[in-house]
Write an enzyme that holds these catalytic residues in place. Structure first.
Site, PDB file in Angstrom:
ATOM      1  N   SER A 121      41.647  52.219  40.352  1.00 22.52           N
ATOM      2  CA  SER A 121      42.879  51.451  40.065  1.00 22.52           C
ATOM      3  C   SER A 121      43.997  52.466  39.492  1.00 22.52           C
ATOM      4  O   SER A 121      43.345  53.352  38.719  1.00 22.52           O
ATOM      5  CB  SER A 121      42.669  50.232  39.117  1.00 22.52           C
ATOM      6  N   TYR A 145      38.602  46.594  31.073  1.00 23.53           N
ATOM      7  CA  TYR A 145      38.641  46.645  32.642  1.00 23.53           C
ATOM      8  C   TYR A 145      39.014  48.310  33.059  1.00 23.53           C
ATOM      9  O   TYR A 145      38.338  48.829  33.751  1.00 23.53           O
ATOM     10  CB  TYR A 145      39.700  45.791  32.992  1.00 23.53           C
ATOM     11  N   LYS A 149      36.440  51.277  35.038  1.00 21.84           N
ATOM     12  CA  LYS A 149      37.080  51.773  36.212  1.00 21.84           C
ATOM     13  C   LYS A 149      36.942  53.423  35.882  1.00 21.84           C
ATOM     14  O   LYS A 149      36.282  53.955  36.761  1.00 21.84           O
ATOM     15  CB  LYS A 149      38.404  51.523  36.720  1.00 21.84           C
TER      16      LYS A 149
END
Ligand code: NAD
Ligand code: UDP
Length: 335
Positions: A121, A145, A149
């Site tokens: 992302s 989050y 990643k």
């Protein structure tokens, strides 16, 4: 093998893969999706998909699936993606996104599958000092989050260094929106949407009263946040291009790619475009900034163009029209 294939980006990617003649199997635990999405893929493609209801945190189940099949590559979407929720339940996020990926990598190694397309992302760029964002910019995370990643990116880089037989494409998505042009598959938030486009669509269809715009005092064109929205069908095609790249001679062991359009769109600009596409008024009020949000973020997508031969073709009008068609045809999502 597509993990998380019944989710938003997974369904669109599976459809593109099947239409391109790729033999696809899907793993999902339905934690954020429903079986109906798979039936829609089958209806749209006219092909049966093989599906395994498996949680990637369960290594034994993953092994069973790999043992029974003959996969040549994996596209790995499975994971949790809500930033706010990740702050409240960090362990859940590390378990799904990091531990789940470690399990997958282990089982892939065991069965000699070393081609991987990973869903990363733009969040891994944190708050960039300059724009547009290039792949070699420094990376940082501001929430669990994003951290999950980033951790996986580091793990994949180390793996690629240790064993160059691995061919890994790390795709950093900007803001995926829209839906398939048929209106049959699309984004189906199970709860109150966190993201802008599904929130706008739900206001348009009358499910929510009004949109809250998180701040209009950013140093941007109109004060509202600027993002690089990309049509999910373009994004799906980017996965096919990445997969082809992994089979090519020039594929590096670890290769990051920005998947974006390279064009910044503000919240107000998106609201206006949606109103035009849907013919509906989107009532809104401006509220405080959302903690952790940055002013602006958009990609330099040249690397994907040069190495993958991929670029986004669909514009904001298509994104809004298709998001609206999906919402209007499926006011309660897949249910
Ligand atoms: P999604 O929630 O619609 O799809 C993810 C799918 O993975 C769901 O079907 C869910 O049921 C499944 N899943 C989750 N945990 C699992 C587990 N432990 N085992 C098996 N299946 C599991 O999300 P999406 O928007 O399609 O995103 C796909 C990937 O892309 C995610 O990894 C996400 O972090 C990443 N991503 C998404 C966006 C975005 O804005 N949508 C942006 C950047 C990156
Ligand atoms: N946003 C907003 N209202 C909402 C959801 C989002 O104003 O209900 C804004 C948000 O502040 C950001 C942009 O819309 O500027 C995109 O937010 P989204 O959550 O979709 O993506 P991300 O912040 O992860 O890039």
């Amino acid at each position: 093998m597509v993990t998380g294939g019944s989710g938003f980006i997974g369904t669109h990617t599976c459809l593109e893969l099947i239409n391109a003649g790729v033999n696809v199997s899907i793993i999902d635990n339905f934690s954020n999706s429903v079986g109906e999405s798979l039936e829609r893929i089958e209806r749209l493609s006219g092909k049966k998909v093989s599906f395994y209801e498996v949680d990637i945190r369960n290594k034994n189940s993953l092994q069973e699936v790999f043992k029974a099949s003959d996969f040549s590559a994996v596209i790995h979407f499975a994971g949790l993606k809500a930033v706010g929720e990740s702050v409240s339940y960090p362990v859940r996020y590390y378990q799904n996104n990091v531990l789940g990926t470690l399990n997958l990598l282990d089982v892939m190694s065991q069965y000699n599958v070393r081609k991987l397309v990973f869903s990363s992302s733009a969040t891994v760029y944190g708050d960039p000092e300059t724009l547009p964002i290039k792949e070699f910019f420094p990376r940082s995370a501001t929430n669990p989050y994003g951290q999950s990643k980033l951790m996986v990116e580091h793990i994949l880089e180390d793996l690629a260094k240790a064993d160059p037989e691995w061919k890994i494409a790390c795709l950093r998505y900007f803001n995926p929106v829209g839906a398939h042009s048929s209106g049959m598959i699309g984004e189906d938030p199970q709860d109150i949407p966190n993201n802008l486009m599904p929130y706008i669509s739900q206001v348009a269809v009358g499910k929510r009263e009004k949109l809250s715009i998180f701040g209009n005092d950013y140093p941007t064109v109109d004060g509202t946040g600027v993002r690089d929205y990309i049509h999910v069908t373009d994004l799906a095609k980017g996965h096919l291009a990445a997969l082809n790249y992994l089979y090519s001679e020039q594929a590096e062991s670890f290769s990051p790619f920005n998947l974006g359009r390279g064009q910044g769109i503000s919240v107000l600009q998106l609201v206006n475009a949606f109103e035009k596409a849907s013919g509906r008024k989107i009532p809104y009020e401006v509220v405080n900034r959302r903690p952790g949000d940055i002013a602006a973020c958009y990609a330099d997508a040249q690397r994907a163009k040069q190495l993958l031969g991929w670029k986004a073709h669909l514009g904001v009008e298509d994104m809004c029209k298709d998001a609206w068609r999906w919402q209007e045809m499926n006011p309660t999502g897949y249910k």
